[in-house]
Design an enzyme around this catalytic site. Structure first.
Site, PDB file in Angstrom:
ATOM      1  N   HIS A 122       0.841  -1.208   0.000  1.00 38.63           N
ATOM      2  CA  HIS A 122       0.000   0.000   0.000  1.00 38.63           C
ATOM      3  C   HIS A 122       0.878   1.261   0.000  1.00 38.63           C
ATOM      4  O   HIS A 122       1.900   1.306   0.690  1.00 38.63           O
ATOM      5  CB  HIS A 122      -0.946   0.001   1.202  1.00 38.63           C
ATOM      6  CG  HIS A 122      -2.060   0.985   1.045  1.00 38.63           C
ATOM      7  ND1 HIS A 122      -1.873   2.336   1.231  1.00 38.63           N
ATOM      8  CD2 HIS A 122      -3.354   0.825   0.672  1.00 38.63           C
ATOM      9  CE1 HIS A 122      -3.015   2.961   0.990  1.00 38.63           C
ATOM     10  NE2 HIS A 122      -3.927   2.067   0.656  1.00 38.63           N
ATOM     11  N   GLU A 159      -3.910   1.769  -7.912  1.00 33.37           N
ATOM     12  CA  GLU A 159      -4.205   2.886  -6.999  1.00 33.37           C
ATOM     13  C   GLU A 159      -3.370   4.106  -7.363  1.00 33.37           C
ATOM     14  O   GLU A 159      -2.226   4.231  -6.913  1.00 33.37           O
ATOM     15  CB  GLU A 159      -3.842   2.474  -5.563  1.00 33.37           C
ATOM     16  CG  GLU A 159      -4.774   1.463  -4.975  1.00 33.37           C
ATOM     17  CD  GLU A 159      -4.902   1.678  -3.471  1.00 33.37           C
ATOM     18  OE1 GLU A 159      -6.021   1.908  -3.023  1.00 33.37           O
ATOM     19  OE2 GLU A 159      -3.888   1.638  -2.769  1.00 33.37           O
TER      20      GLU A 159
HETATM   21  C1  PEP Z   1      -7.001   2.885   0.021  1.00 33.93           C
HETATM   22  O1  PEP Z   1      -6.950   2.750   1.190  1.00 33.93           O
HETATM   23  O2  PEP Z   1      -6.321   2.157  -0.675  1.00 33.93           O
HETATM   24  C2  PEP Z   1      -7.887   3.872  -0.563  1.00 33.93           C
HETATM   25  C3  PEP Z   1      -8.070   3.836  -1.842  1.00 33.93           C
HETATM   26  O3  PEP Z   1      -8.487   4.774   0.254  1.00 33.93           O
HETATM   27  P1  PEP Z   1      -9.635   5.832  -0.122  1.00 33.93           P
HETATM   28  O4  PEP Z   1     -10.797   5.034  -0.647  1.00 33.93           O
HETATM   29  O5  PEP Z   1      -9.928   6.527   1.133  1.00 33.93           O
HETATM   30  O6  PEP Z   1      -9.094   6.696  -1.205  1.00 33.93           O
END
Ligand code: PEP
Length: 248
Positions: free
Chosen positions: A92, A159
């Site tokens: 992450h 992400e």
């Molecule tokens: C995450 O924790 O990977 C994330 C995408 O958080 P958020 O949905 O708050 O952007």
């Protein structure tokens, strides 16, 4: 491919009472959704008391790179497996950023988690607006030594770092940007493995996912699901995300 929705509670909530309550509300809310794999990745301290079921799985947010030994403060993948945990988030961006976690370390953790029989939620993303070399490196280094048959135990998450927890600033990725990120990742996976493997790899989207946008990330963004962080802290909203996703 079955839709996968994974809640990342991060360092929330503050109390066990609240964690139990939220988990049970989600359990009820997603009980009748058969088309989705639903997971809650909770802080370590809550994992022994949250009761997973056939339709709500448990996940952790990190693990160590070995089974047991003198590693103060660490939690091993074997310990998680023995608790009934099925998934673990690794790589992450918040761990890379605040704890200086390197991709080499993420790679060791991925192998240890797979060895222990856990499924890995492998987060990949870059600070740059467009997917690029940083993601290629994360994938290549992160998957070093991971065997092709083990890829079905991995869920990849695209992400974009700039889109994480930004709901208030409204810097949200579009489904087109998600599509581009997913395609970029498949292309790198094709180089590492082969076309067929890359095509069937599960890629979900993370970055300010909510019940209003999940449908577009699945339909137009061609994602097989999502990893909501902030929105998963409201158990009713999280259940809504699951329901919307399963209808997309
Ligand atoms: C995450 O924790 O990977 C994330 C995408 O958080 P958020 O949905 O708050 O952007």
């Amino acid at each position: 491919m079955k839709i996968i929705i994974i809640a990342n509670w991060k360092m929330n909530p503050l109390s066990l009472v609240e964690a139990k309550r939220n988990f049970e509300i989600i359990k009820k809310g997603v009980r009748d959704v058969k088309q989705a794999e639903v997971v809650v990745c909770a802080p370590f301290v809550f994992l022994p008391v949250l009761k997973p079921s056939n339709y709500l799985k448990l996940g952790a947010q990190d693990c160590f790179l070995g089974d047991k030994g003198p590693f103060t403060g660490e939690i091993s993948p074997q310990q998680l497996k023995k608790l009934g945990v099925e998934y673990v988030i690794l790589g992450h961006s918040e761990r890379r950023r605040y704890l200086a976690e390197s991709t080499a370390l993420v790679n060791q953790k991925i192998k240890a988690a797979l060895e222990a029989g856990l499924k890995v939620v492998f987060c990949v993303g870059s600070k740059a607006k467009k997917p690029g070399k940083e993601m290629e490196r994360q994938l290549k280094e992160g998957l070093k030594g991971v065997k092709r048959p083990d890829l079905n135990k991995l869920v990849f998450v695209y992400e974009p770092v700039w889109a994480i927890s930004t709901t208030k600033n409204k810097i949200i990725a579009t489904s087109k940007e998600a599509l581009k990120g997913g395609l970029y990742m498949r292309n790198v996976l094709k180089k590492i493995f082969d076309k067929k493997t890359a095509k069937k790899t599960k890629i979900i989207y993370g970055g300010s996912v909510n019940s209003k946008n999940i449908g577009s990330f699945i339909k137009e963004g061609k994602m097989v699901g999502g990893l909501p962080g902030a929105a998963s802290l409201d158990p009713y909203e999280f259940a809504k995300i699951v329901i919307q996703a399963s209808r997309s």
